[in-house]
Design a protein around this motif. Structure first.
Motif, mmCIF file in Angstrom:
data_model
loop_
_atom_site.group_PDB
_atom_site.id
_atom_site.type_symbol
_atom_site.label_atom_id
_atom_site.label_comp_id
_atom_site.label_asym_id
_atom_site.label_seq_id
_atom_site.Cartn_x
_atom_site.Cartn_y
_atom_site.Cartn_z
ATOM 1 N N MET A 1 1.027 -1.205 0.029
ATOM 2 C CA MET A 1 0.045 0.073 -0.075
ATOM 3 C C MET A 1 0.855 1.142 0.074
ATOM 4 S SD MET A 1 -1.618 2.614 1.857
ATOM 5 C CE MET A 1 -1.244 2.245 3.748
ATOM 6 N N GLY A 2 0.554 2.300 -0.570
ATOM 7 C CA GLY A 2 1.239 3.192 -0.701
ATOM 8 C C GLY A 2 0.545 4.669 -0.686
ATOM 9 N N THR A 3 1.003 5.758 -0.387
ATOM 10 C CA THR A 3 0.147 7.049 -0.318
ATOM 11 C C THR A 3 0.755 8.263 -0.899
ATOM 12 O OG1 THR A 3 1.033 7.481 1.756
ATOM 13 C CG2 THR A 3 -0.876 6.446 1.797
ATOM 14 N N SER A 4 0.034 9.002 -1.406
ATOM 15 C CA SER A 4 0.641 10.537 -1.574
ATOM 16 C C SER A 4 -0.393 11.208 -0.725
ATOM 17 C CB SER A 4 0.226 10.638 -3.160
ATOM 18 O OG SER A 4 0.687 12.183 -3.593
ATOM 19 N N LEU A 5 0.404 11.791 0.135
ATOM 20 C CA LEU A 5 -0.335 12.605 1.181
ATOM 21 C C LEU A 5 -0.958 13.840 0.878
ATOM 22 C CD1 LEU A 5 1.979 11.799 4.018
ATOM 23 C CD2 LEU A 5 -0.031 10.717 3.640
ATOM 24 N N ARG A 6 -0.216 14.598 -0.095
ATOM 25 C CA ARG A 6 -0.551 15.964 -0.216
ATOM 26 C C ARG A 6 -0.553 16.504 -1.785
ATOM 27 N NH1 ARG A 6 2.094 16.278 4.320
ATOM 28 N NH2 ARG A 6 0.974 16.900 6.014
ATOM 29 N N ARG A 7 -0.006 15.739 -2.682
ATOM 30 C CA ARG A 7 0.033 16.097 -3.941
ATOM 31 C C ARG A 7 -0.951 15.328 -5.027
ATOM 32 N NH1 ARG A 7 5.967 14.668 -5.173
ATOM 33 N NH2 ARG A 7 5.097 14.873 -7.384
ATOM 34 N N GLN A 8 -1.743 14.474 -4.512
ATOM 35 C CA GLN A 8 -2.552 13.888 -5.403
ATOM 36 C C GLN A 8 -1.937 13.208 -6.472
ATOM 37 O OE1 GLN A 8 -3.499 17.217 -4.493
ATOM 38 N NE2 GLN A 8 -3.901 16.131 -2.625
ATOM 39 N N ASP A 9 -0.698 12.526 -6.322
ATOM 40 C CA ASP A 9 0.121 12.071 -7.373
ATOM 41 C C ASP A 9 -0.118 10.330 -7.356
ATOM 42 O OD1 ASP A 9 2.066 10.888 -8.749
ATOM 43 O OD2 ASP A 9 3.513 12.380 -8.287
ATOM 44 N N TYR A 10 -0.947 10.014 -8.227
ATOM 45 C CA TYR A 10 -1.243 8.568 -8.462
ATOM 46 C C TYR A 10 -0.193 7.750 -8.458
ATOM 47 C CZ TYR A 10 -6.203 9.853 -7.761
ATOM 48 O OH TYR A 10 -7.255 10.480 -7.171
ATOM 49 N N THR A 11 0.721 8.265 -9.510
ATOM 50 C CA THR A 11 2.095 7.378 -9.846
ATOM 51 C C THR A 11 2.730 7.132 -8.575
ATOM 52 O OG1 THR A 11 1.896 7.973 -11.993
ATOM 53 C CG2 THR A 11 3.812 7.132 -11.265
ATOM 54 N N GLN A 12 2.963 8.268 -7.880
ATOM 55 C CA GLN A 12 4.019 8.287 -6.611
ATOM 56 C C GLN A 12 3.124 7.308 -5.586
ATOM 57 O OE1 GLN A 12 3.713 11.585 -3.761
ATOM 58 N NE2 GLN A 12 6.114 11.662 -3.905
ATOM 59 N N ALA A 13 1.998 7.164 -5.074
ATOM 60 C CA ALA A 13 1.197 6.315 -4.333
ATOM 61 C C ALA A 13 1.428 5.086 -4.702
ATOM 62 C CB ALA A 13 -0.273 6.820 -4.222
ATOM 63 N N THR A 14 1.285 4.880 -6.254
ATOM 64 C CA THR A 14 1.702 3.417 -6.507
ATOM 65 C C THR A 14 3.104 2.958 -6.357
ATOM 66 O OG1 THR A 14 -0.194 3.815 -8.189
ATOM 67 C CG2 THR A 14 1.419 2.207 -8.807
ATOM 68 N N VAL A 15 4.014 3.733 -6.899
ATOM 69 C CA VAL A 15 5.321 3.559 -6.648
ATOM 70 C C VAL A 15 5.381 3.020 -5.337
ATOM 71 C CG1 VAL A 15 7.675 4.340 -6.709
ATOM 72 C CG2 VAL A 15 6.518 4.760 -8.655
ATOM 73 N N ARG A 16 5.219 3.459 -4.317
ATOM 74 C CA ARG A 16 5.285 3.665 -2.856
ATOM 75 C C ARG A 16 4.617 2.108 -2.272
ATOM 76 N NH1 ARG A 16 4.465 9.813 -0.398
ATOM 77 N NH2 ARG A 16 6.548 10.512 -0.846
ATOM 78 N N GLY A 17 3.575 1.896 -3.035
ATOM 79 C CA GLY A 17 2.818 0.838 -2.849
ATOM 80 C C GLY A 17 3.824 -0.606 -3.483
ATOM 81 N N VAL A 18 4.454 -0.290 -4.689
ATOM 82 C CA VAL A 18 5.136 -1.502 -4.951
ATOM 83 C C VAL A 18 6.348 -1.654 -4.358
ATOM 84 C CG1 VAL A 18 6.876 -2.181 -6.997
ATOM 85 C CG2 VAL A 18 4.639 -1.224 -7.554
#
Length: 115
Positions: free
Chosen positions: A12-29
């Motif tokens: 599971m990954g998050t983008s806390l403030r930037r609404q960056d779906y790629t960043q959240a996905t990369v963090r989840g991976v």
């Protein structure tokens, strides 16, 4: 061809403030990958490049995920990234949501079955 899935990891990954779906996905991976070190290729006498890696991602806005950036995380293997609706956008007081991505990574090999 006898493709057999041997491993599935979740993250599971998050983008806390930037609404960056790629960043959240990369963090989840990375969350899924960084918790283990499994030497499947060696165990089955295969090259790491033979790994068939399927990455499934669920986010509220699938079109906003850069699948090439996600695939670049993997140093070897044949990577397939699929993004579907899901995940969670958590409302914040400022009106901009925190983005959460759910990730499942499956590793398979083409294994010949003994007759």
């Amino acid at each position: 061809m006898a493709v057999k899935r041997l491993l599935t990891e979740f993250g599971m990954g998050t983008s806390l403030r930037r609404q960056d779906y790629t960043q959240a996905t990369v963090r989840g991976v990375k969350d899924a990958l960084w918790h283990n070190s499994i030497n499947l290729a060696e165990l089955f006498g295969k090259a790491k490049t033979d790994m068939l890696i399927d990455v499934e991602v669920a986010v509220q806005n699938p079109e906003a995920v850069d699948i090439n950036a996600v695939a670049e995380i993997f140093p070897y293997g044949q990577v397939q990234v699929t993004v579907v609706p899901g995940g969670l956008d958590v409302p914040r007081p400022d009106g901009l949501p925190t983005v959460m991505a759910n990730v499942a990574i499956s590793v398979s090999f083409d294994l010949e079955l003994a007759s």
